[in-house]
Design a protein around this motif. Structure first.
Motif, PDB file in Angstrom:
ATOM      1  N   SER A   1       0.830  -1.205   0.000  1.00  0.00           N
ATOM      2  CA  SER A   1       0.000   0.000   0.000  1.00  0.00           C
ATOM      3  C   SER A   1       0.863   1.253   0.000  1.00  0.00           C
ATOM      4  CB  SER A   1      -0.914   0.004   1.233  1.00  0.00           C
ATOM      5  OG  SER A   1      -1.760  -1.120   1.228  1.00  0.00           O
ATOM      6  N   THR A   2       1.923   1.247   0.812  1.00  0.00           N
ATOM      7  CA  THR A   2       2.799   2.414   0.904  1.00  0.00           C
ATOM      8  C   THR A   2       3.378   2.776  -0.457  1.00  0.00           C
ATOM      9  OG1 THR A   2       3.391   1.852   3.184  1.00  0.00           O
ATOM     10  CG2 THR A   2       4.882   3.317   2.000  1.00  0.00           C
ATOM     11  N   VAL A   3       3.878   1.761  -1.177  1.00  0.00           N
ATOM     12  CA  VAL A   3       4.505   2.012  -2.472  1.00  0.00           C
ATOM     13  C   VAL A   3       3.484   2.473  -3.504  1.00  0.00           C
ATOM     14  CG1 VAL A   3       5.667   0.882  -4.412  1.00  0.00           C
ATOM     15  CG2 VAL A   3       6.439   0.456  -2.073  1.00  0.00           C
ATOM     16  N   LEU A   4       2.344   1.788  -3.589  1.00  0.00           N
ATOM     17  CA  LEU A   4       1.353   2.111  -4.623  1.00  0.00           C
ATOM     18  C   LEU A   4       0.684   3.464  -4.365  1.00  0.00           C
ATOM     19  CD1 LEU A   4      -0.134  -1.443  -5.101  1.00  0.00           C
ATOM     20  CD2 LEU A   4       1.370  -0.203  -6.661  1.00  0.00           C
ATOM     21  N   ILE A   5       0.420   3.779  -3.107  1.00  0.00           N
ATOM     22  CA  ILE A   5      -0.133   5.101  -2.792  1.00  0.00           C
ATOM     23  C   ILE A   5       0.907   6.170  -3.101  1.00  0.00           C
ATOM     24  CG2 ILE A   5      -0.991   6.605  -0.947  1.00  0.00           C
ATOM     25  CD1 ILE A   5      -2.104   4.052   0.408  1.00  0.00           C
ATOM     26  N   GLY A   6       2.172   5.884  -2.752  1.00  0.00           N
ATOM     27  CA  GLY A   6       3.240   6.829  -3.052  1.00  0.00           C
ATOM     28  C   GLY A   6       3.389   7.076  -4.545  1.00  0.00           C
ATOM     29  N   ASN A   7       3.279   6.005  -5.364  1.00  0.00           N
ATOM     30  CA  ASN A   7       3.315   6.172  -6.818  1.00  0.00           C
ATOM     31  C   ASN A   7       2.209   7.108  -7.289  1.00  0.00           C
ATOM     32  OD1 ASN A   7       4.240   2.733  -7.640  1.00  0.00           O
ATOM     33  ND2 ASN A   7       5.528   4.474  -7.176  1.00  0.00           N
ATOM     34  N   ALA A   8       1.004   6.897  -6.764  1.00  0.00           N
ATOM     35  CA  ALA A   8      -0.142   7.719  -7.174  1.00  0.00           C
ATOM     36  C   ALA A   8       0.045   9.177  -6.751  1.00  0.00           C
ATOM     37  CB  ALA A   8      -1.434   7.156  -6.582  1.00  0.00           C
ATOM     38  N   VAL A   9       0.631   9.386  -5.567  1.00  0.00           N
ATOM     39  CA  VAL A   9       0.904  10.741  -5.106  1.00  0.00           C
ATOM     40  C   VAL A   9       1.914  11.409  -6.033  1.00  0.00           C
ATOM     41  CG1 VAL A   9       1.924  12.118  -3.244  1.00  0.00           C
ATOM     42  CG2 VAL A   9       0.315  10.293  -2.701  1.00  0.00           C
ATOM     43  N   GLY A  10       2.968  10.655  -6.414  1.00  0.00           N
ATOM     44  CA  GLY A  10       3.965  11.203  -7.326  1.00  0.00           C
ATOM     45  C   GLY A  10       3.380  11.568  -8.674  1.00  0.00           C
ATOM     46  N   GLU A  11       2.375  10.799  -9.119  1.00  0.00           N
ATOM     47  CA  GLU A  11       1.695  11.080 -10.390  1.00  0.00           C
ATOM     48  C   GLU A  11       0.713  12.237 -10.292  1.00  0.00           C
ATOM     49  OE1 GLU A  11      -0.134   7.213 -11.158  1.00  0.00           O
ATOM     50  OE2 GLU A  11       1.048   7.106 -12.999  1.00  0.00           O
ATOM     51  N   LYS A  12       0.418  12.674  -9.071  1.00  0.00           N
ATOM     52  CA  LYS A  12      -0.632  13.671  -8.810  1.00  0.00           C
ATOM     53  C   LYS A  12      -2.013  13.127  -9.223  1.00  0.00           C
ATOM     54  CE  LYS A  12       2.459  16.866  -7.698  1.00  0.00           C
ATOM     55  NZ  LYS A  12       3.694  16.088  -7.896  1.00  0.00           N
ATOM     56  N   ASN A  13      -2.211  11.816  -9.024  1.00  0.00           N
ATOM     57  CA  ASN A  13      -3.447  11.137  -9.416  1.00  0.00           C
ATOM     58  C   ASN A  13      -4.291  10.895  -8.162  1.00  0.00           C
ATOM     59  OD1 ASN A  13      -5.467   9.367 -10.291  1.00  0.00           O
ATOM     60  ND2 ASN A  13      -4.107   8.368 -11.766  1.00  0.00           N
ATOM     61  N   GLU A  14      -5.171  11.843  -7.847  1.00  0.00           N
ATOM     62  CA  GLU A  14      -5.942  11.759  -6.609  1.00  0.00           C
ATOM     63  C   GLU A  14      -6.956  10.627  -6.634  1.00  0.00           C
ATOM     64  OE1 GLU A  14      -8.469  14.603  -3.562  1.00  0.00           O
ATOM     65  OE2 GLU A  14      -7.413  15.477  -5.274  1.00  0.00           O
ATOM     66  N   ALA A  15      -7.559  10.363  -7.797  1.00  0.00           N
ATOM     67  CA  ALA A  15      -8.560   9.293  -7.879  1.00  0.00           C
ATOM     68  C   ALA A  15      -7.933   7.940  -7.578  1.00  0.00           C
ATOM     69  CB  ALA A  15      -9.203   9.288  -9.260  1.00  0.00           C
ATOM     70  N   ARG A  16      -6.760   7.690  -8.149  1.00  0.00           N
ATOM     71  CA  ARG A  16      -6.092   6.410  -7.901  1.00  0.00           C
ATOM     72  C   ARG A  16      -5.611   6.315  -6.456  1.00  0.00           C
ATOM     73  NH1 ARG A  16      -0.772   3.834  -9.191  1.00  0.00           N
ATOM     74  NH2 ARG A  16      -1.264   1.639  -9.550  1.00  0.00           N
ATOM     75  N   THR A  17      -5.178   7.430  -5.894  1.00  0.00           N
ATOM     76  CA  THR A  17      -4.764   7.449  -4.495  1.00  0.00           C
ATOM     77  C   THR A  17      -5.924   7.034  -3.591  1.00  0.00           C
ATOM     78  OG1 THR A  17      -3.196   9.241  -4.949  1.00  0.00           O
ATOM     79  CG2 THR A  17      -3.783   8.863  -2.655  1.00  0.00           C
ATOM     80  N   GLY A  18      -7.109   7.594  -3.833  1.00  0.00           N
ATOM     81  CA  GLY A  18      -8.286   7.245  -3.037  1.00  0.00           C
ATOM     82  C   GLY A  18      -8.645   5.777  -3.158  1.00  0.00           C
ATOM     83  N   LYS A  19      -8.531   5.230  -4.380  1.00  0.00           N
ATOM     84  CA  LYS A  19      -8.855   3.815  -4.579  1.00  0.00           C
ATOM     85  C   LYS A  19      -7.888   2.915  -3.813  1.00  0.00           C
ATOM     86  CE  LYS A  19     -11.040   4.193  -9.142  1.00  0.00           C
ATOM     87  NZ  LYS A  19     -10.942   3.835 -10.580  1.00  0.00           N
ATOM     88  N   MET A  20      -6.604   3.271  -3.828  1.00  0.00           N
ATOM     89  CA  MET A  20      -5.626   2.448  -3.132  1.00  0.00           C
ATOM     90  C   MET A  20      -5.804   2.521  -1.616  1.00  0.00           C
ATOM     91  SD  MET A  20      -4.160   0.847  -5.454  1.00  0.00           S
ATOM     92  CE  MET A  20      -3.344  -0.086  -4.179  1.00  0.00           C
TER      93      MET A  20
END
Length: 459
Positions: free
Chosen positions: A78-97
């Motif tokens: 979770s830490t890595v995948l949420i961090g990836n989404a944060v780096g992408e500035k992808n809020e929708a994917r961050t919420g899903k993760m």
């Protein structure tokens, strides 16, 4: 429902060293508090009870620590995948993760609780617990295993906050737990004269209070990311993405702790004084490992954000900056401990035999801080790229080919001292560090354009 994702700290910009320190200091503070109140259990028991009670707490807490590491390892996905989404500035994917993480770990907590309670007696037998301590260890672990949902909730919430670049909230959560835990230790053991297992009750109750504090904090301030109700429905893709990274880390951490439990079992076979000395030293080493652990977490989160932003060179420089910090720290504490290792062990108990044996063990074991810092940093780097299997490989090889055989041979051929036995851990970490360097060079030589952690096999 919360602040914009853009208001979160962007770890892909600015000074690498400052970002590492900014992230690591609150992490180390929260880990220090968590380790400190674990050491407080041992301190209080050592002052009010006997060697059998010290052994009960050291064995019981070591098994509970293994459980915690497995949960934290699973949450690394979770830490890595949420961090990836944060780096992408992808809020929708961050919420899903984040939503997928919450649902997945509710199920994991329930399964772990049932399994651990069923395996309680076999676990006690497996670590070769001295007869004088068996009943207290059984009571200690029963209470801790019942508290598995709270252990899970605290660590998963903390991992989510850290993946968003927030290490201060977890520090507040553990501070609440630490104060309550220490107060309950003195109340239950010091004033009410309860046995060693009461420290487990203090730990579980303090974690319950910490979770309540975290939920109040979330209700008032929000998470900083919009998480919809639909995100809480666990999808197969989300679970697979999280576990693909988390399971190798959990297995790695679990097997490493199994190796240390085997070493503990070897020490337990040498009598209650040796067992108590080894137990105290394990607590001291867990405190000294706060810096390497903080660097591992920082590199994995900062690296994941950098990878999400496509800044691969910055991720590499973060790795080497973290290693420089760890090696410098390790050399300092190794030299400092040589001055009076028995004096350090003597802070936890007044029993002369325990102090003598523990001091011997600590004098050699402390060198592990240097080499472990190197492979901890590499593990954080591998995990940031979704290559957690590499961390699993080097840790398993070093544990089962070096640490365990080394400890067994030392105990067999040097029965009068624990000094040679303490060398098994740094020897294992040295092998890990060399393997990590080899694996790193191979990964750099054939690094894909898109790292595993960023492939769209998840939400």
């Amino acid at each position: 429902m919360g602040r914009s994702l853009n208001n979160k700290r962007d770890l892909t910009q600015g000074s690498i060293f400052k970002n590492l320190i900014w992230f690591s200091l609150p992490y180390m503070a929260s880990s220090f508090l968590q380790t400190f109140y674990g050491m407080a259990d041992l301190f209080v028991v050592g002052r009010f009870l006997d060697a059998a009670s010290i052994t009960a707490v050291s064995v019981g807490s070591q098994i509970t620590h293994m459980l915690t590491l497995v949960i934290v390892g699973l949450a690394m996905g979770s830490t890595v995948l949420i961090g990836n989404a944060v780096g992408e500035k992808n809020e929708a994917r961050t919420g899903k993760m984040i939503g997928g993480t919450i649902s997945l770990f509710i199920a994991i907590a329930l399964i772990l609780t049932a399994a651990l309670l069923l395996l309680l007696n076999p676990i006690i037998r497996a670590v070769n617990t001295p007869a004088e301590s068996v009943e207290q260890v059984r009571r200690y672990l029963f209470i801790c295993f019942l508290g598995t949902p709270f252990i899970t909730a605290y660590n998963v919430l903390s991992s989510v906050f850290r993946s968003l670049g927030d290490t201060r909230s977890p520090m507040a959560f553990v501070a609440v737990a630490g104060v309550i835990n220490i107060a309950l230790d003195f109340l239950l053991v010091g004033l009410l004269h309860m046995e060693a297992y009461s420290t487990a009750l203090a730990t579980v109750l303090s974690q319950m209070c910490s979770i309540l504090f975290a939920l109040v904090r979330l209700k008032r301030r929000g998470l900083g990311v919009r998480v919809r109700k639909s995100d809480l429905r666990l999808s197969r893709a989300a679970a697979f993405s999280i576990l693909k990274i988390g399971v190798p880390v959990a297995l790695q951490d679990g097997l490493i702790q199994v190796s240390f439990l085997v070493i503990t079992a070897i020490a337990n076979g040498r009598g209650v004084d040796a067992a108590a000395g080894v137990g105290i030293v394990e607590k001291i080493i867990s405190f000294l490992f706060l810096v390497p652990s903080a660097m591992l977490s920082a590199i994995s989160v900062i690296g994941a954000q950098c990878i999400g932003a496509g800044a691969h060179e910055r991720c590499r420089r973060t790795l080497f900056c973290g290693m420089a910090v760890c090696v410098g720290f390790g050399l300092c504490v190794t030299l400092a401990v040589q001055i009076s290792p028995q004096g350090i062990v003597g802070l936890f108990t007044g029993e002369a035999a325990v102090v003598l044996l523990g001091g011997q063990y600590l004098r050699s074991y402390v060198a592990d801080c240097v080499f472990a810092g190197i492979h901890f940093c590499f593990s954080g780097y591998f995990c940031a790229y979704g290559k957690s299997g590499l961390s699993f490989v080097h840790n398993v090889v070093s544990s089962f080919c070096v640490r365990i055989p080394g400890a067994y041979l030392a105990a067999t051929y040097f029965p009068a001292t624990l000094f040679p036995m303490g060398l098994a851990a740094p020897a294992g970490s040295l092998v890990s560090a060399l393997l990590c360097l080899f694996l790193y060079r191979r990964l750099r030589g054939r690094q894909p354009n898109r790292p595993v952690a960023m492939q769209r096999d998840g939400p």
